[in-house]
Design a protein around this motif. Structure first.
Motif, PDB file in Angstrom:
ATOM      1  N   VAL A 281       0.833  -1.197  -0.045  1.00 21.18           N
ATOM      2  CA  VAL A 281       0.086   0.052   0.023  1.00 21.18           C
ATOM      3  C   VAL A 281       0.751   1.234  -0.023  1.00 21.18           C
TER       4      VAL A 281
ATOM      5  N   ARG B 277       3.240   1.402  -3.353  1.00 22.37           N
ATOM      6  CA  ARG B 277       2.602   0.991  -4.730  1.00 22.37           C
ATOM      7  C   ARG B 277       3.180   1.337  -6.063  1.00 22.37           C
TER       8      ARG B 277
ATOM      9  N   SER C   9      -7.623  -0.038   1.154  1.00 22.97           N
ATOM     10  CA  SER C   9      -6.540  -0.660   0.364  1.00 22.97           C
ATOM     11  C   SER C   9      -5.810  -1.783   1.237  1.00 22.97           C
TER      12      SER C   9
ATOM     13  N   LYS D 198      -8.283  -4.456   2.005  1.00 26.68           N
ATOM     14  CA  LYS D 198      -8.467  -5.309   0.634  1.00 26.68           C
ATOM     15  C   LYS D 198      -7.314  -6.145   0.627  1.00 26.68           C
TER      16      LYS D 198
END
Length: 471
Positions: free
Chosen positions: A203, A206, A383, A386
């Motif tokens: 994250v 990225r 994020s 996820k």
């Protein structure tokens, strides 16, 4: 003096919390477990005693406490996660008791043998599950400690390799930390800590992983200078395979990292490069290290040494052949002929006594768990959540493939345990922590969303704002 009008707060309607459905499914799981236990006792001519009722009540009370923790502290969590795990854990306890009867270690007044120890570890595991659900108020808190989790996970991986063999080696693998009276397998906890670290790094960095290099064969290859994290993960996995002689943990950790990397970037090139590196390392390890060569040779032709190195695999194949489509029935087979059936080869025992149909049912339970975890990853709005939910679900899928593939001779046998079913305290505790984190993330994905509507906004504009905030 005029006052500004307060912006009204709108709560987006959420899904029903379905806690009553979870409670009903837990009762159904307890019923199936109890019936399975009674069938084993009857077929083994053990007699039905009131002690069995004590275990049934204890099982219900234990998961009832877990349900209350979820109902109070994570009321919007997925209602299927806990019941599915409760059923898998219960069936595992029944099968471990069945294997104790085959080995003559069960007591006449109750479960006895390793089943009693597994029941104790289940108690500790569910207690740890409840603690994580209660005190982990928000899964995003874990992202703050990503690097701490990564360092701790690496330290836990390294400790067995540097300890003397008498404190770390069992059955040829240096994966244990042995204390007087008990031992732990730190790699089980490392996989969760490293997944938290991977998710936090992916994250935060990225852009590094999504930067495109050359375009080859329809794939955007990463730039050479961006390959450092993948090379470090590859070196760590090969190190585990070489120095700790643990093929299963090596493959699981590396494959989980690749799965998480693919989820974060959606680029197949990372997976192709990663698998190529692992294949190259495995070939070199096969030619240099004897323990790797023995595992591969047993996979290729276990009947070359059916009374020696290939004995376990040969007996596993005979168990599946004996079970056939519908199995011999709980308590009617001979699962004790497979060495270490309660740990690495419990799937063989299930395949013999429940047959292909029963084994497919067990695998379907795992499939439900993995799919619900993936749905949680899709539904959660941040994020990190996820990636973490997707990584945890992928790890379960990969571990299940490695275990089932190993005992059925699809791939070399790895020594990994079947989550929530195999005997082993470290595996059970780690997987209940994994479940608790998934429950927490699913609560965050399903809970109501509070939005603020502008004072003079039209209904259409307010609706657009609400949709944007939901996304």
């Amino acid at each position: 003096m005029t006052t500004q009008p307060q912006s009204p707060v709108t709560v987006t309607p959420a899904l029903p919390n379905r806690r009553n459905a979870e409670l009903f499914l837990l009762g159904f799981a307890a019923l199936i477990t109890t019936v399975a236990l009674l069938i084993v006792e009857a077929n083994q001519e053990q007699g039905i005693t009131w002690d069995l009722l004590r275990y049934t009540v204890g099982y219900l009370a234990l998961f009832g406490v877990a349900h209350l923790a979820v109902r109070r502290f994570a009321p919007y969590a997925d209602p299927l996660l806990l019941p599915v795990v409760a059923l898998l854990n219960g069936l595992g306890l029944v099968m471990i008791h069945r294997l104790d009867l085959a080995e003559g270690t069960a007591s006449s007044g109750g479960l006895g043998g390793t089943a009693n120890q597994q029941m104790l570890w289940t108690l500790v595991g569910v207690a740890v599950f409840a603690v994580v659900v209660i005190f982990l108020h928000d899964h995003r808190m874990l992202a703050r400690y990503g690097y701490v989790c990564g360092l701790t996970g690496l330290v836990l991986l390294v400790i067995p390799a540097i300890l003397p063999a008498k404190y770390s080696e069992q059955y040829g693998a240096k994966i244990w930390i042995q204390f007087p009276g008990f031992s732990i397998q730190p790699a089980e906890f490392s996989k969760i800590l490293l997944l938290i670290f991977f998710a936090a790094v992916l994250v935060a960095k990225r852009e590094l992983f999504t930067s495109a290099g050359k375009h080859v064969l329809g794939m955007d290859l990463p730039r050479p200078r961006d390959l450092a994290p993948l090379l470090l993960a590859w070196i760590a996995s090969v190190g585990v395979m070489v120095f700790e002689k643990d093929l299963g943990a090596s493959l699981l950790l590396y494959a989980s990292f690749l799965a998480l990397l693919y989820i974060a970037t959606e680029r197949l090139s990372w997976v192709v490069i990663g698998l190529a590196l692992f294949a190259a390392g495995s070939v070199v390890a096969y030619h240099i290290f004897g323990h790797v060569r023995v595992r591969v040779q047993n996979w290729w032709d276990p009947f070359a040494d059916p009374d020696g190195a290939g004995y376990q695999m040969v007996q596993s194949l005979f168990s599946f052949a004996t079970g056939g489509i519908f199995g011999t029935g709980l308590g009617n087979g001979q699962p004790g002929t497979v060495p270490e059936a309660s740990t690495d080869f419990i799937i063989s025992a299930i395949g013999e006594e429940l047959g292909l149909v029963g084994l497919a049912g067990v695998l379907m339970l795992y499939t439900i768990l993995i799919i619900r975890g993936m749905r949680t990853a899709i539904a959660v709005r941040d994020s990190f959540g996820k990636l973490l939910a997707g990584g945890l679900s992928s790890t379960l899928a990969i571990q299940l493939f490695i275990v089932v593939g190993g005992v059925t001779k699809l791939i070399p046998e790895s020594g990994l345990t079947t989550p929530w079913m195999s005997y082993g305290g470290s595996s059970l505790l780690a997987n209940y922590v994994l479940l608790a984190i998934l429950v927490r993330i699913s609560h965050g994905a399903r809970r109501p969303i509070t939005t603020t509507r502008q004072p003079n906004a039209t209904p259409i504009a307010a609706a657009k704002t609400e949709v944007i905030e939901k996304v």
